[in-house]
Design a protein around this motif. Sequence first.
Motif, PDB file in Angstrom:
ATOM      1  N   ASP A 183       0.824  -1.209   0.000  1.00  0.00           N
ATOM      2  CA  ASP A 183       0.000   0.000   0.000  1.00  0.00           C
ATOM      3  C   ASP A 183       0.860   1.261   0.000  1.00  0.00           C
ATOM      4  O   ASP A 183       0.526   2.252  -0.646  1.00  0.00           O
ATOM      5  CB  ASP A 183      -0.929   0.014   1.223  1.00  0.00           C
ATOM      6  N   VAL A 184       1.959   1.231   0.729  1.00  0.00           N
ATOM      7  CA  VAL A 184       2.872   2.382   0.752  1.00  0.00           C
ATOM      8  C   VAL A 184       3.452   2.618  -0.638  1.00  0.00           C
ATOM      9  O   VAL A 184       3.537   3.768  -1.111  1.00  0.00           O
ATOM     10  CB  VAL A 184       3.997   2.170   1.784  1.00  0.00           C
ATOM     11  N   LEU A 185       3.839   1.556  -1.323  1.00  0.00           N
ATOM     12  CA  LEU A 185       4.367   1.683  -2.672  1.00  0.00           C
ATOM     13  C   LEU A 185       3.320   2.268  -3.612  1.00  0.00           C
ATOM     14  O   LEU A 185       3.624   3.154  -4.434  1.00  0.00           O
ATOM     15  CB  LEU A 185       4.830   0.316  -3.184  1.00  0.00           C
ATOM     16  N   ARG A 186       2.089   1.785  -3.487  1.00  0.00           N
ATOM     17  CA  ARG A 186       1.001   2.317  -4.317  1.00  0.00           C
ATOM     18  C   ARG A 186       0.753   3.785  -4.001  1.00  0.00           C
ATOM     19  O   ARG A 186       0.506   4.597  -4.902  1.00  0.00           O
ATOM     20  CB  ARG A 186      -0.271   1.500  -4.079  1.00  0.00           C
ATOM     21  N   ALA A 187       0.845   4.146  -2.735  1.00  0.00           N
ATOM     22  CA  ALA A 187       0.675   5.549  -2.339  1.00  0.00           C
ATOM     23  C   ALA A 187       1.736   6.424  -2.991  1.00  0.00           C
ATOM     24  O   ALA A 187       1.445   7.529  -3.463  1.00  0.00           O
ATOM     25  CB  ALA A 187       0.728   5.680  -0.822  1.00  0.00           C
ATOM     26  N   GLU A 188       2.965   5.937  -3.025  1.00  0.00           N
ATOM     27  CA  GLU A 188       4.042   6.698  -3.657  1.00  0.00           C
ATOM     28  C   GLU A 188       3.762   6.914  -5.139  1.00  0.00           C
ATOM     29  O   GLU A 188       4.021   7.998  -5.688  1.00  0.00           O
ATOM     30  CB  GLU A 188       5.374   5.972  -3.471  1.00  0.00           C
ATOM     31  N   GLN A 189       3.192   5.900  -5.785  1.00  0.00           N
ATOM     32  CA  GLN A 189       2.868   6.013  -7.204  1.00  0.00           C
ATOM     33  C   GLN A 189       1.748   7.021  -7.431  1.00  0.00           C
ATOM     34  O   GLN A 189       1.786   7.801  -8.396  1.00  0.00           O
ATOM     35  CB  GLN A 189       2.482   4.637  -7.749  1.00  0.00           C
ATOM     36  N   ILE A 190       0.763   7.030  -6.545  1.00  0.00           N
ATOM     37  CA  ILE A 190      -0.349   7.975  -6.688  1.00  0.00           C
ATOM     38  C   ILE A 190       0.127   9.396  -6.406  1.00  0.00           C
ATOM     39  O   ILE A 190      -0.327  10.353  -7.050  1.00  0.00           O
ATOM     40  CB  ILE A 190      -1.524   7.586  -5.771  1.00  0.00           C
ATOM     41  N   ILE A 191       1.042   9.558  -5.463  1.00  0.00           N
ATOM     42  CA  ILE A 191       1.614  10.875  -5.203  1.00  0.00           C
ATOM     43  C   ILE A 191       2.318  11.397  -6.456  1.00  0.00           C
ATOM     44  O   ILE A 191       2.199  12.585  -6.808  1.00  0.00           O
ATOM     45  CB  ILE A 191       2.572  10.828  -4.007  1.00  0.00           C
ATOM     46  N   ALA A 192       3.028  10.525  -7.149  1.00  0.00           N
ATOM     47  CA  ALA A 192       3.680  10.931  -8.389  1.00  0.00           C
ATOM     48  C   ALA A 192       2.642  11.365  -9.423  1.00  0.00           C
ATOM     49  O   ALA A 192       2.845  12.344 -10.159  1.00  0.00           O
ATOM     50  CB  ALA A 192       4.531   9.789  -8.938  1.00  0.00           C
ATOM     51  N   SER A 193       1.522  10.664  -9.466  1.00  0.00           N
ATOM     52  CA  SER A 193       0.441  11.033 -10.381  1.00  0.00           C
ATOM     53  C   SER A 193      -0.166  12.383  -9.993  1.00  0.00           C
ATOM     54  O   SER A 193      -0.516  13.195 -10.857  1.00  0.00           O
ATOM     55  CB  SER A 193      -0.642   9.946 -10.373  1.00  0.00           C
ATOM     56  N   ALA A 194      -0.274  12.629  -8.690  1.00  0.00           N
ATOM     57  CA  ALA A 194      -0.783  13.922  -8.212  1.00  0.00           C
ATOM     58  C   ALA A 194       0.159  15.050  -8.615  1.00  0.00           C
ATOM     59  O   ALA A 194      -0.285  16.127  -9.044  1.00  0.00           O
ATOM     60  CB  ALA A 194      -0.958  13.894  -6.701  1.00  0.00           C
ATOM     61  N   ASP A 195       1.446  14.820  -8.481  1.00  0.00           N
ATOM     62  CA  ASP A 195       2.421  15.836  -8.885  1.00  0.00           C
ATOM     63  C   ASP A 195       2.304  16.131 -10.379  1.00  0.00           C
ATOM     64  O   ASP A 195       2.378  17.285 -10.816  1.00  0.00           O
ATOM     65  CB  ASP A 195       3.838  15.360  -8.558  1.00  0.00           C
ATOM     66  N   ASP A 196       2.101  15.075 -11.163  1.00  0.00           N
ATOM     67  CA  ASP A 196       1.939  15.244 -12.606  1.00  0.00           C
ATOM     68  C   ASP A 196       0.680  16.037 -12.923  1.00  0.00           C
ATOM     69  O   ASP A 196       0.686  16.914 -13.809  1.00  0.00           O
ATOM     70  CB  ASP A 196       1.885  13.875 -13.276  1.00  0.00           C
ATOM     71  N   LEU A 197      -0.403  15.757 -12.197  1.00  0.00           N
ATOM     72  CA  LEU A 197      -1.656  16.479 -12.424  1.00  0.00           C
ATOM     73  C   LEU A 197      -1.492  17.965 -12.124  1.00  0.00           C
ATOM     74  O   LEU A 197      -1.900  18.820 -12.923  1.00  0.00           O
ATOM     75  CB  LEU A 197      -2.774  15.881 -11.565  1.00  0.00           C
ATOM     76  N   SER A 198      -0.890  18.286 -11.008  1.00  0.00           N
ATOM     77  CA  SER A 198      -0.686  19.696 -10.669  1.00  0.00           C
ATOM     78  C   SER A 198       0.175  20.382 -11.730  1.00  0.00           C
ATOM     79  O   SER A 198      -0.087  21.532 -12.110  1.00  0.00           O
ATOM     80  CB  SER A 198      -0.026  19.822  -9.289  1.00  0.00           C
ATOM     81  N   SER A 199       1.195  19.701 -12.199  1.00  0.00           N
ATOM     82  CA  SER A 199       2.063  20.257 -13.235  1.00  0.00           C
ATOM     83  C   SER A 199       1.296  20.496 -14.523  1.00  0.00           C
ATOM     84  O   SER A 199       1.461  21.545 -15.183  1.00  0.00           O
ATOM     85  CB  SER A 199       3.232  19.313 -13.497  1.00  0.00           C
ATOM     86  N   ARG A 200       0.435  19.555 -14.897  1.00  0.00           N
ATOM     87  CA  ARG A 200      -0.373  19.714 -16.104  1.00  0.00           C
ATOM     88  C   ARG A 200      -1.279  20.921 -16.018  1.00  0.00           C
ATOM     89  O   ARG A 200      -1.421  21.685 -16.980  1.00  0.00           O
ATOM     90  CB  ARG A 200      -1.221  18.448 -16.346  1.00  0.00           C
ATOM     91  N   VAL A 201      -1.908  21.088 -14.874  1.00  0.00           N
ATOM     92  CA  VAL A 201      -2.813  22.217 -14.700  1.00  0.00           C
ATOM     93  C   VAL A 201      -2.046  23.537 -14.753  1.00  0.00           C
ATOM     94  O   VAL A 201      -2.477  24.512 -15.379  1.00  0.00           O
ATOM     95  CB  VAL A 201      -3.601  22.098 -13.371  1.00  0.00           C
ATOM     96  N   ARG A 202      -0.899  23.583 -14.105  1.00  0.00           N
ATOM     97  CA  ARG A 202      -0.083  24.802 -14.111  1.00  0.00           C
ATOM     98  C   ARG A 202       0.337  25.169 -15.534  1.00  0.00           C
ATOM     99  O   ARG A 202       0.303  26.344 -15.917  1.00  0.00           O
ATOM    100  CB  ARG A 202       1.145  24.618 -13.237  1.00  0.00           C
ATOM    101  N   LYS A 203       0.690  24.176 -16.326  1.00  0.00           N
ATOM    102  CA  LYS A 203       1.058  24.446 -17.721  1.00  0.00           C
ATOM    103  C   LYS A 203      -0.123  25.009 -18.501  1.00  0.00           C
ATOM    104  O   LYS A 203       0.047  25.929 -19.319  1.00  0.00           O
ATOM    105  CB  LYS A 203       1.565  23.168 -18.377  1.00  0.00           C
ATOM    106  N   ARG A 204      -1.296  24.481 -18.227  1.00  0.00           N
ATOM    107  CA  ARG A 204      -2.486  24.986 -18.923  1.00  0.00           C
ATOM    108  C   ARG A 204      -2.797  26.410 -18.476  1.00  0.00           C
ATOM    109  O   ARG A 204      -3.153  27.259 -19.296  1.00  0.00           O
ATOM    110  CB  ARG A 204      -3.673  24.067 -18.646  1.00  0.00           C
ATOM    111  N   VAL A 205      -2.637  26.682 -17.206  1.00  0.00           N
ATOM    112  CA  VAL A 205      -2.894  28.034 -16.689  1.00  0.00           C
ATOM    113  C   VAL A 205      -1.922  29.044 -17.300  1.00  0.00           C
ATOM    114  O   VAL A 205      -2.312  30.182 -17.628  1.00  0.00           O
ATOM    115  CB  VAL A 205      -2.793  28.049 -15.151  1.00  0.00           C
ATOM    116  N   LEU A 206      -0.671  28.633 -17.472  1.00  0.00           N
ATOM    117  CA  LEU A 206       0.363  29.540 -17.955  1.00  0.00           C
ATOM    118  C   LEU A 206       0.454  29.622 -19.481  1.00  0.00           C
ATOM    119  O   LEU A 206       1.181  30.472 -20.009  1.00  0.00           O
ATOM    120  CB  LEU A 206       1.729  29.113 -17.389  1.00  0.00           C
ATOM    121  N   ALA A 207      -0.289  28.757 -20.163  1.00  0.00           N
ATOM    122  CA  ALA A 207      -0.196  28.716 -21.636  1.00  0.00           C
ATOM    123  C   ALA A 207      -0.765  29.993 -22.259  1.00  0.00           C
ATOM    124  O   ALA A 207      -1.676  30.605 -21.728  1.00  0.00           O
ATOM    125  CB  ALA A 207      -0.955  27.490 -22.130  1.00  0.00           C
TER     126      ALA A 207
END
Length: 207
Positions: A183-207
């Motif tokens: 479960d901890v490993l899966r949590a780490e993977q989801i955190i990485a996905s969350a970081d990617d999501l925030s980055s995607r949104v920021r790129k869209r905001v700044l585009a």
Amino acid sequence: MISSETIEGYLARLAARQPTPGGGAAGALHAAQGAALIAMVARYTTGAKYADHAEDVERIIAGADAVIPVAVRTANADEEAFAAVIKAYGLPADSEDNRALRTRAIQDALAQATEPPRDLINLAGQIIDLGHELAEFGNANVISDVAAASEAARAAIATAMITLEINIKAIKDAELQDALRADVLRAEQIIASADDLSSRVRKRVLA
């Protein structure tokens, strides 16, 4: 119960010198807020302009709305589970029999206490998945709130993860330890996905 008190009352209890509520309950409320933000952005992504995405939007709204009460119940469950752990540690250890009973009670309570954070990882993962979908076409005027939802869900996952890591050290059941490590490993993977999501949104905001 967290679900029936005011925000002020909950925060006062959280700030007090008392063991519950604690980080686990706070993490669950992070998830509830993240889900609410996703639902809000989706509700702003309706009308003729978004007609091509209407079915997806309705599904996202339904999914996010469903997470909110479950996350709040998880906050309640976490508080109750941690209280049970504290009670178990307070049992008498003045004889061999009592020590054995106390040890068993502690292990049972610790095992039960892993359920809310494990549930929380699943809930927060659902929020991140919905956010990734919504980031593609969500209303640009409120799309930054998808990033806010992502960060709230990320905080929920990180909180659940550290709770599980603490319990892994205390739990003696090797099979359960292995499950929690997964479960901890899966949590780490989801955190990485969350970081990617925030980055995607920021790129869209700044585009």
